[in-house]
Design a protein around this motif. Structure first.
Motif, PDB file in Angstrom:
ATOM      1  N   UNK A   1       0.917  -1.180   0.091  1.00 15.05           N
ATOM      2  CA  UNK A   1       0.039  -0.105  -0.032  1.00 15.05           C
ATOM      3  C   UNK A   1       0.976   1.218  -0.119  1.00 15.05           C
ATOM      4  N   UNK A   2       2.159   1.247   0.205  1.00 12.67           N
ATOM      5  CA  UNK A   2       2.859   2.274   0.136  1.00 12.67           C
ATOM      6  C   UNK A   2       3.301   3.041  -1.061  1.00 12.67           C
ATOM      7  N   UNK A   3       3.060   4.368  -1.212  1.00 13.61           N
ATOM      8  CA  UNK A   3       3.287   4.965  -2.494  1.00 13.61           C
ATOM      9  C   UNK A   3       4.676   4.523  -3.005  1.00 13.61           C
ATOM     10  N   UNK A   4       4.640   4.563  -4.280  1.00 16.93           N
ATOM     11  CA  UNK A   4       5.970   4.215  -5.165  1.00 16.93           C
ATOM     12  C   UNK A   4       6.213   5.529  -5.953  1.00 16.93           C
ATOM     13  N   UNK A   5       5.366   6.447  -6.260  1.00 12.43           N
ATOM     14  CA  UNK A   5       5.520   7.604  -6.949  1.00 12.43           C
ATOM     15  C   UNK A   5       4.961   8.494  -6.227  1.00 12.43           C
ATOM     16  N   UNK A   6       5.409   9.614  -6.699  1.00 13.55           N
ATOM     17  CA  UNK A   6       4.572  11.060  -6.355  1.00 13.55           C
ATOM     18  C   UNK A   6       4.403  12.029  -7.342  1.00 13.55           C
ATOM     19  N   UNK A   7       3.517  13.046  -7.116  1.00 11.49           N
ATOM     20  CA  UNK A   7       3.589  14.294  -7.918  1.00 11.49           C
ATOM     21  C   UNK A   7       2.975  15.402  -6.892  1.00 11.49           C
ATOM     22  N   UNK A   8       3.660  16.525  -7.103  1.00 10.74           N
ATOM     23  CA  UNK A   8       3.475  17.638  -6.120  1.00 10.74           C
ATOM     24  C   UNK A   8       3.157  19.009  -6.743  1.00 10.74           C
ATOM     25  N   UNK A   9       2.011  19.495  -6.688  1.00 10.71           N
ATOM     26  CA  UNK A   9       1.545  20.932  -6.796  1.00 10.71           C
ATOM     27  C   UNK A   9       1.492  22.049  -5.921  1.00 10.71           C
ATOM     28  N   UNK A  10       1.765  23.144  -6.120  1.00 10.32           N
ATOM     29  CA  UNK A  10       1.614  24.198  -5.402  1.00 10.32           C
ATOM     30  C   UNK A  10       0.499  25.255  -5.871  1.00 10.32           C
ATOM     31  N   UNK A  11      -0.050  25.978  -4.755  1.00  6.29           N
ATOM     32  CA  UNK A  11      -0.769  27.135  -5.064  1.00  6.29           C
ATOM     33  C   UNK A  11      -0.866  28.027  -3.757  1.00  6.29           C
ATOM     34  N   UNK A  12      -1.239  29.019  -4.321  1.00  2.00           N
ATOM     35  CA  UNK A  12      -1.675  30.433  -3.060  1.00  2.00           C
ATOM     36  C   UNK A  12      -2.921  30.770  -3.290  1.00  2.00           C
ATOM     37  N   UNK A  13      -3.703  29.939  -4.165  1.00  2.00           N
ATOM     38  CA  UNK A  13      -5.408  30.342  -4.009  1.00  2.00           C
ATOM     39  C   UNK A  13      -5.843  29.853  -2.613  1.00  2.00           C
ATOM     40  N   UNK A  14      -6.960  30.377  -2.293  1.00  2.00           N
ATOM     41  CA  UNK A  14      -7.735  29.942  -1.284  1.00  2.00           C
ATOM     42  C   UNK A  14      -8.263  28.337  -1.604  1.00  2.00           C
ATOM     43  N   UNK A  15      -8.170  27.551  -0.593  1.00  2.00           N
ATOM     44  CA  UNK A  15      -8.757  26.234  -1.050  1.00  2.00           C
ATOM     45  C   UNK A  15     -10.137  26.056  -0.961  1.00  2.00           C
TER      46      UNK A  15
ATOM     47  N   UNK B   1      -0.213  22.893  -0.759  1.00  2.00           N
ATOM     48  CA  UNK B   1       0.329  21.684  -1.606  1.00  2.00           C
ATOM     49  C   UNK B   1      -0.736  20.655  -1.886  1.00  2.00           C
ATOM     50  N   UNK B   2      -0.419  20.194  -3.073  1.00  2.00           N
ATOM     51  CA  UNK B   2      -1.299  19.132  -3.601  1.00  2.00           C
ATOM     52  C   UNK B   2      -0.384  18.009  -3.859  1.00  2.00           C
ATOM     53  N   UNK B   3      -0.630  16.948  -3.071  1.00  2.00           N
ATOM     54  CA  UNK B   3       0.271  15.729  -3.478  1.00  2.00           C
ATOM     55  C   UNK B   3      -0.568  14.453  -3.658  1.00  2.00           C
ATOM     56  N   UNK B   4      -0.233  13.716  -5.004  1.00  2.00           N
ATOM     57  CA  UNK B   4      -0.816  12.606  -5.209  1.00  2.00           C
ATOM     58  C   UNK B   4       0.364  11.536  -5.611  1.00  2.00           C
ATOM     59  N   UNK B   5      -0.144  10.192  -5.287  1.00  2.00           N
ATOM     60  CA  UNK B   5       0.755   9.101  -5.349  1.00  2.00           C
ATOM     61  C   UNK B   5       0.172   8.294  -6.656  1.00  2.00           C
ATOM     62  N   UNK B   6       0.847   8.573  -7.579  1.00  2.00           N
ATOM     63  CA  UNK B   6       0.153   7.993  -9.200  1.00  2.00           C
ATOM     64  C   UNK B   6       0.368   6.363  -8.944  1.00  2.00           C
ATOM     65  N   UNK B   7       1.401   5.804  -8.362  1.00  2.00           N
ATOM     66  CA  UNK B   7       1.567   4.334  -8.164  1.00  2.00           C
ATOM     67  C   UNK B   7       1.867   3.860  -6.899  1.00  2.00           C
ATOM     68  N   UNK B   8       1.549   2.650  -6.543  1.00  2.00           N
ATOM     69  CA  UNK B   8       1.616   2.237  -5.330  1.00  2.00           C
ATOM     70  C   UNK B   8       2.585   0.890  -5.392  1.00  2.00           C
ATOM     71  N   UNK B   9       3.311   0.556  -4.272  1.00  2.00           N
ATOM     72  CA  UNK B   9       4.324  -0.601  -4.264  1.00  2.00           C
ATOM     73  C   UNK B   9       3.758  -1.633  -4.749  1.00  2.00           C
ATOM     74  N   UNK B  10       2.598  -2.153  -4.514  1.00  2.00           N
ATOM     75  CA  UNK B  10       1.990  -3.485  -4.709  1.00  2.00           C
ATOM     76  C   UNK B  10       1.055  -3.374  -5.976  1.00  2.00           C
ATOM     77  N   UNK B  11       0.858  -2.172  -6.634  1.00  2.00           N
ATOM     78  CA  UNK B  11       0.371  -2.080  -8.019  1.00  2.00           C
ATOM     79  C   UNK B  11      -1.225  -1.487  -7.680  1.00  2.00           C
TER      80      UNK B  11
END
Ligand SMILES: [Ca+2]
Ligand SMILES: [Ca+2]
Ligand SMILES: [Ca+2]
Length: 367
Positions: A98-112, A157-167
């Motif tokens: 279940x562990x993340x195997x990859x990541x993508x990170x975005x930033x914003x100064x907008x109100x969420x 910051x917005x973080x996504x984990x596109x892939x996981x260690x186990x698939x």
């Protein structure tokens, strides 16, 4: 009662004046699409909510049932806007898959303004970076420092984990996350336990069970194509016979659940090479609307519906058909049909090529 489908083989050196030709075959390339695009299926247990990733307690975790492409939006409420230049992840208690195997990170100064469990795309986000991460199989263990090339102070910051260690079949989980203003993980963690944090997930609306793929649309059998994208799902087909002029179609209903039957449709054509991937929005090409309308399919199962005809004289190499409504969108969990056939004529160059083969199907006669 299942109607018999009678297939007539005819010589194609001259086009039969009494009927148009079947344009689709099991040799055709077919893709699943849904123009509704990105959706979220984000969902987490109450005891494993996103704040558990901020408490710096490896015995608690954030778990998302939506698997890969889940993550979170966090606002630096305590530290204030900062330039994140590295981060760490700490593994949680059980399955290492279940562990993340990859990541993508975005930033914003907008109100969420994104909602919890949404796609997290209500703000204007700048992609900072992405990459792989190799977390230890050991549980409750701090992973490596991941450096991020960023000099901009963002408030969220917005973080996504596109892939996981186990698939793709694994749930996603992480015990703790830390962000740093240094590139090497030194200094103070910018994240505080009470910072505002939202669960997010990104998935294409188009998806189908492995045994109910779009290839089943033209396989000549009652095997069905099912798309969970439901309304606005459909397919892109590239007839193997080449360039054609389509003037009608027939749909065979699937085995169960009439509420899933298409009730309205749009048909588009293109001469572009198909660049869209499977289970995408299908908009990587320039598409021209050929025709649209409603369709009244029989409630009988595995039943050939009426021929739907329309006016068209334009030639295309590929077609996109979207089902813009189903019989009962409230009750249905998907869109499904057993088979589809297009009717029309191959354009002259295609006909010459086909003529070498000598045979083609004409429109199926009704028993
Ligand atoms: Ca934790
Ligand atoms: Ca089929
Ligand atoms: Ca949809």
């Amino acid at each position: 009662m299942v109607k018999k489908l009678i297939l007539l083989l005819v010589m194609l050196m001259s086009v039969p004046a009494f009927g148009s030709l079947a344009l689709l075959s099991s040799s055709d390339a077919v893709l699943a699409v849904d123009r509704d695009g990105l959706i979220s299926r984000s969902d987490y247990p109450a005891g494993e909510a996103p704040p558990k990733a901020l408490d710096q307690n490896s015995g608690t975790k954030y778990l998302n049932f939506a698997r890969a492409n889940t993550g979170f939006i966090v606002t630096l409420g305590t530290s204030g806007a900062s330039a994140v230049q590295s981060f760490t992840l700490t593994t949680a208690n059980d399955a290492a898959g279940r562990d993340p195997a990859s990541w993508a990170l975005w930033g914003t100064n907008d109100a969420i303004t994104s909602a919890d469990n949404s796609t997290g795309l209500a703000e204007n986000w700048t992609l900072i970076g992405s990459g792989s991460v190799t977390l230890p199989d050991d549980r409750f263990t701090l992973g490596p420092v991941v450096s991020v090339s960023n000099s901009t102070a963002y408030s969220s910051y917005r973080m996504l984990y596109p892939t996981l260690k186990g698939g793709a079949g694994e749930l996603m989980q992480v015990a703790d996350v830390a962000y740093y203003a240094s590139t090497d993980g030194t200094g103070t963690n910018l994240l505080a336990a009470d910072d505002p944090i939202l669960a997010i997930h990104n998935a294409q609306d188009s998806s189908y069970p492995g045994a109910e793929s779009p290839a089943n649309l033209v396989d000549g059998s009652l095997n069905k194509y099912l798309n969970f994208g439901k309304v606005n799902s459909g397919f892109i087909v590239t007839p193997a016979m080449g360039t054609t002029v389509v003037t009608g179609f027939e749909i065979t209903t699937a085995n169960d659940s009439p509420e899933r039957d298409p009730a309205a449709w749009e048909l588009y054509g293109t001469l572009d090479a198909i660049l869209s991937g499977d289970n995408t929005e299908g908009e990587a090409e320039t598409w021209t609307l050929i025709a649209s309308g409603t369709v009244a399919l029989p409630d009988d199962r595995n039943m050939l519906g009426d021929l739907v005809e329309f006016s068209n004289s334009a030639i295309y190499t590929s077609y996109k058909m979207l089902f813009t409504d189903v019989k009962d969108a409230g009750a249905a969990n998907s869109m499904q049909i057993a088979e589809i056939q297009f009717y029309g004529v191959p354009e002259p160059a295609t006909m010459c090529l086909l003529g070498l083969g000598g045979l083609a199907l004409i429109r199926r006669r009704r028993s």
